[in-house]
Design an enzyme around this catalytic site. Structure first.
Site, mmCIF file in Angstrom:
data_model
loop_
_atom_site.group_PDB
_atom_site.id
_atom_site.type_symbol
_atom_site.label_atom_id
_atom_site.label_comp_id
_atom_site.label_asym_id
_atom_site.label_seq_id
_atom_site.Cartn_x
_atom_site.Cartn_y
_atom_site.Cartn_z
ATOM 1 C CD GLU A 18 -6.458 -2.837 1.153
ATOM 2 O OE1 GLU A 18 -6.868 -1.760 1.588
ATOM 3 O OE2 GLU A 18 -5.982 -3.730 1.893
ATOM 4 C CG HIS A 67 -9.043 -5.675 1.896
ATOM 5 N ND1 HIS A 67 -9.154 -4.317 1.980
ATOM 6 C CD2 HIS A 67 -9.973 -6.077 0.984
ATOM 7 C CE1 HIS A 67 -10.119 -3.901 1.174
ATOM 8 N NE2 HIS A 67 -10.646 -4.948 0.563
ATOM 9 C CD GLU A 68 -4.931 -5.661 4.960
ATOM 10 O OE1 GLU A 68 -5.611 -6.619 5.297
ATOM 11 O OE2 GLU A 68 -5.380 -4.505 4.854
ATOM 12 C CD GLU A 93 -7.353 0.987 3.632
ATOM 13 O OE1 GLU A 93 -8.345 0.476 4.177
ATOM 14 O OE2 GLU A 93 -6.260 0.396 3.524
ATOM 15 C CD GLU A 137 -2.691 -1.475 2.381
ATOM 16 O OE1 GLU A 137 -2.744 -0.577 3.230
ATOM 17 O OE2 GLU A 137 -3.289 -2.552 2.502
ATOM 18 C CD GLU A 162 -7.411 -7.725 9.721
ATOM 19 O OE1 GLU A 162 -7.810 -7.117 8.723
ATOM 20 O OE2 GLU A 162 -6.285 -8.255 9.773
#
Lengths: 683, 683
Positions: free
Chosen positions: A476, A457-458, A482, A181, A389
């Site tokens: 992502e 994500h990640e 974000e 990111e 998560e």
């Protein structure tokens, strides 16, 4: 002056001599179907090299192939080519969903058999597939007595380029930053240190574009690229993400590496849609899975990023039953397929990043009626998306996975958004190590059993898994929206998405989460955010255009739903599809602008998305891709008068006009602006 | 120096002093003469911070000041402002030579007195000078019992920016690469790791340009900048080049650091000429030194880089008496002031990089008649330039320096080109450490005693020394032409010089060595160089334009002299001055193009240099800077038909036309091309 002058001269001399002398091994060649790209494989002084020519000019100079093992001699020198096989294919297959429906796989293949001339006489193949849009190659290590279980210390694959091309890159392997990111930089490839793929490059001379990446990554670490040493080399080397002990991969023959891919295009516009990697993945193993449904969704998410809600329970808990009902009602009323809820499950209180094993994937917080909400959503024709998560606690997740997915299945929750917020796994393995690749594949396979779609994500980067497992929807794996809520650097600059399109988006769909309408969002002190505070750095029209530009089969309307109330521009988000028949990039320059047209998979309608960086731009767009003779109505969402991403981002001019295949539209984009157009078939 | 203090300033000073004494810490402010730039200094929680506003908007957010010492507590917390003094100046001084004759030093000054609130109660000042074109600040540590001899572990100066501006940078502190000869990258400042100055940045919103650098570096290490940690910070920190033991500077009070400078401009074109750093250096200490003479020169140099000659003695020795005579004859015949000879002195045979102490700076090789050649040159009105490569053997050079310079003086050799090819000094100190800064200053001062001008290669970067010692003529300190002879990355890309102009060239003159005419130079195998081999990546017309664009008071015609024979374009190199009255940047975009006009110091003539990157460009250039009513003849050296840096670099169209201040010229530049124009006053 450099100290290397005399040594360089020496290297040239030696290269020239040995090339002239080493005639024992005839080079092998394989050519793309259109004849423009030629891959040459040869041994020189016992080393194995490939090179690539394009239109008769060198594109890649001889680049070494090989491995370094732990506990065994390297597979690098004393090699000879013992044979080869050839094959070719020309078939067209259909994506169950995607940015295009039909994909042509047209390639010529060369498998090169290689053997050590001395003990232990290990042998392997390198398989090359050459397409019109690039090439891939992989190592195949057959079962053999001298090579059974083995540990890879380094993959010695090189990528040597004739031109010191310009590269758009994000770093890898910086301390405490094992993530994707980041904002992009631009450099001559000769000064690259350690970078991530897909790595997009533009040559300085022939205006050729090249993208290095990988395909079909199953049980192996992710590949980075390392430049140098020094700053005068045009060679990048594969650099695999390590496990904690420095070993890169633990394998057993028979074994194949992922494909190393080099996409090639004459123009930036020809880079997308990128299907080279998809063609190098095995076909769909899930069959006609009617439970896989691309969708748009809303969710309890942005509120946490701007500090209105919390993931953890307490007075500001976002994932409450009442709040979720509001979102379900909104989704149902506006045609959204899903509602993502983050912070619904126990484990968020306290330091959830450090305490990676505290998450439950089945137990909701007391103020979240999981079963009731799932039922309520089903009754409204909406699907809850379960957020999982893990903060990198792989074992904790794997232990609960079957129970959790079984529960979700029983509740009609057929989509999850996974998360891996951590730089390093608990045992010290890299976030991108073989360990994580194995885990994420296990999640994908297990999810498929329970008819669950995955938004990751990640993630480890996309290497085309969606062809084999079409429940691998989106990821992502880049700086998304974000960062505009809280990033210490103030948010994504206006050029960001114009680079994403030609870099990250070439590996697969991205869950960027567009659609923030409250661009002048309030600070903690209640005032509009100052220029140096994190904020959305686009116009509102550009937020709409991102739905067309940045492809995702699960596309979020990311703002708080109240921010869509009374907004005529919201109509575009309601209308825009997430599944396409065709994609055409009409204009594009990396870091400057993109104009893309896509045709809906389920109707004759077309959509155009146009975005620019901080410079205003005007485009003349002939609609010659429309069906001749057919009448259409263009519904145009353009930057309004004096719109400007920084000072005046909100004005959107909405207009309609009749168009057909002979029309040329003039698109005027404000600084940091965009334009979104629906071209609806009339009558 | 004529200095005045306005009544208003006095009132401010009194007010500020009493306020600071009376109550808690009010911020102090100092404004640029034009009122646009405001620097604010304050303490917050015992830390000392400065910030910068421009036109009422934040440009730099609060940025910390302080030091970390070895063997003493840091000077960082528990600070308070105890007083302040103000001053201002408006004077114009004349450069003995340079890119402009007159320099205006117009600034307001604020000295802030700071003291520790607890023991050891050390005190210091930070002095700010704010100009219309930026600001500088320095730490002043007075003599005091609690701070006598000290060791600086880190200078904690921060540069925090409101905008995540785009930066053009080269790395610093990469292993085995402590050098400045690199290609540039482009990044948002938030992802910068460790970079060199001058660091040029462009904001994304207000189109403001900023350059961080330093001035008056005398006895202190060179400053780099370090970003992060992470990739979301807009703060860069000073990072000083270390000595081998990690200490950055060994000092004794009273002591002042170099100035930390932040140049500010509204447009890229306004960045040059850059005089902020010159204004922050002490005035000329050499007086009217008529032995300092800017000049063009030729030399025995490029032949070594392309492998025709060697530095060392032997059959291909370049620095022979006969060869040097040829160059002296050519220089005399064509109006060149100097002849550089490299490889004339003993020490080049064997590994001269490893054996740093083998060089003699007085003993010529037997085939080089130093005395005879010096006499021959003098008789022809030409000066020999003595090459002094040290390979970083500072002590070896310092031991011989007086004897060598005395010899040169006696022979009429009043110019040296020094060299420091090494990444690290023998004792492990950085190439850019305090040790090297001290050494290079010693060379400069010693050279001045013997009336010797200095051209420094592998230098510490320029911080404006030429104001104080006008015998500090020019430096390398960036990737120059030589990389086109042998670089492993194929040579400087077409955009290189368009970045240099807005980065490296802002610190001072560069000995780039333009003027290679043999662009399609032969490879070792006798064929023209292939596109992937190192080669000059410009058109020939662009080589001419570089004489105007890249300022140096010692400017080389770098090619083998036989390559100028029969070349009409060589006339421009013969004509172009090296000393200018005025400089105007007419067009510029970093990495894309530059058009610059300069007026000769010694005539009414003007010269224009225009260069572009790999894209062809056309410029409309009004000549409104010419004297109204005066007639001129423009002698135009333009890219010829179908010229292209890669495929057809040689065609130059030479034409003349009458022009005056009302004329607008159309300049057409080929891909990788340029244009050079002499505008000669007529009649």
């Amino acid at each position: 002056m450099s100290r290397w002058i005399s040594r360089l001269t020496l290297v040239w001399a030696v290269t020239t001599l040995s090339t002239a002398a080493a005639c024992a091994q005839q080079p092998l060649r394989v050519t793309s179907p259109d004849g423009r790209t030629v891959v040459t494989v040869r041994t020189t002084d016992g080393g194995l090299f490939y090179s690539v020519d394009r239109d008769g000019e060198k594109l890649m100079t001889p680049s070494r192939l090989g491995f370094e093992f732990r506990g065994a001699p390297p597979l690098l020198d004393g090699l000879r080519i013992t044979g080869s096989q050839r094959d070719s294919a020309d078939e067209t297959w259909t994506q169950p969903w995607g940015e295009v429906a039909k994909v042509r796989d047209h390639h010529n293949e060369l498998s090169v058999d290689v053997e050590e001339t001395g003990a232990p006489r290990r042998h392997f193949q390198v398989v090359f597939r050459v397409f019109d849009d690039g090439l891939g190659f992989r190592y195949v290590l057959p079962a053999q007595p001298a090579l059974q279980a083995f540990e890879i210390q380094e993959e010695l694959t090189e990528f040597s380029f004739a031109d010191n091309a310009k590269a758009w890159w994000i770093p890898s392997n910086r301390p405490r930053m094992d993530r994707s990111e980041m904002l992009f930089s631009e450099s001559p490839l000769s000064v690259l240190d350690s970078v991530q793929t897909p790595l997009t490059m533009e040559t300085r001379d022939e205006h050729t574009f090249m993208v290095i990446h990988e395909a079909d990554l199953v049980d192996y670490p992710r590949m980075f690229l390392a430049g140098g040493p020094g700053t005068e080399s045009r060679t990048l080397r594969a650099a695999l993400a390590p496990m904690h002990d420095g070993v890169k991969a633990r394998e057993r023959t028979p074994f194949s590496t992922p494909w190393r891919t080099i996409q090639i295009a004459d123009r930036a516009e020809d880079l997308a849609p990128s299907v080279l990697g998809l063609n190098l993945n095995p076909p769909n193993v899930l069959g006609d899975a009617d439970w896989i449904k691309p969708m748009k969704y809303v969710g309890i998410w942005w509120g946490m990023h701007i500090g209105v809600w919390t993931w953890s329970s307490g007075p500001k808990h976002g994932a409450t039953t009442a709040n979720t009902k509001r979102y379900i009602d909104f989704a149902a009323a506006n045609g959204f397929g899903g509602v993502l809820v983050e912070g619904w499950n126990q484990g968020w209180n306290g330091d959830w990043i450090a305490n990676r094993n505290q998450f439950s994937f089945t137990k909701p917080y007391p103020d979240y009626d999981l079963r009731g909400l799932a039922r309520y959503a089903r009754e409204k024709g909406v699907m809850l998306i379960a957020h999982n998560e893990t903060s990198g606690g792989l074992q904790n997740y794997e232990r609960q996975m079957n129970a959790a997915f079984s529960l979700y299945d029983s509740l009609g929750i057929h989509a999850i958004k996974t998360g891996y917020v951590t730089d390093t796994l608990a045992n010290g393995d890299s976030h991108y190590s073989q360990t994580m690749v194995r885990h994420q594949r296990l999640v994908l396979e297990t999810a498929a059993k329970y008819h669950i779609m995955v938004d990751e994500h990640e993630p480890v980067h996309d290497t085309g898994e969606r062809r084999t497992y079409p429940n691998m929807m989106t990821r992502e794996g880049a700086r998304g929206q974000e960062y505009n809520a809280w990033s210490g650097d103030g948010g994504n600059p206006p050029e960001h998405e114009t680079i994403l399109f030609f870099t990250r988006m070439l590996d697969g769909p991205m869950d960027f989460t567009p659609g923030i309408f409250d661009i002048l969002e309030r600070s903690a002190n209640g005032k509009p955010r100052a220029p140096d505070e994190p904020r959305v750095r686009t116009t509102l029209a550009k937020q709409l255009a991102l739905y067309v530009v940045l492809y995702s089969p699960m596309q979020m309307a990311a703002d708080l739903i109240e921010n869509y109330q009374g907004q005529p521009a919201f109509q575009f988000i309601k209308d825009v599809p997430v599944n396409w028949e065709r994609t055409k990039v009409l204009e594009g320059r990396i870091g400057d602008y993109v104009v893309v047209a896509r045709q809906d998979r389920d109707s004759p309608d077309w959509y155009i998305g146009a975005i620019t960086d901080e410079d205003a731009r005007t485009f003349q767009i002939p609609l010659d891709f429309l069906t001749p003779g057919q009448k259409y109505v263009a519904e145009i969402y353009a930057d309004g008068k004096d719109a400007d991403w920084l000072t005046n981002p909100l004005p959107v001019d909405i207009s309609r006009r009749d168009v057909d295949a002979t029309t040329t539209l003039t698109l005027r984009l404000a600084p940091g602006g965009g334009q979104a157009i629906r071209i609806r078939a009339a009558g």
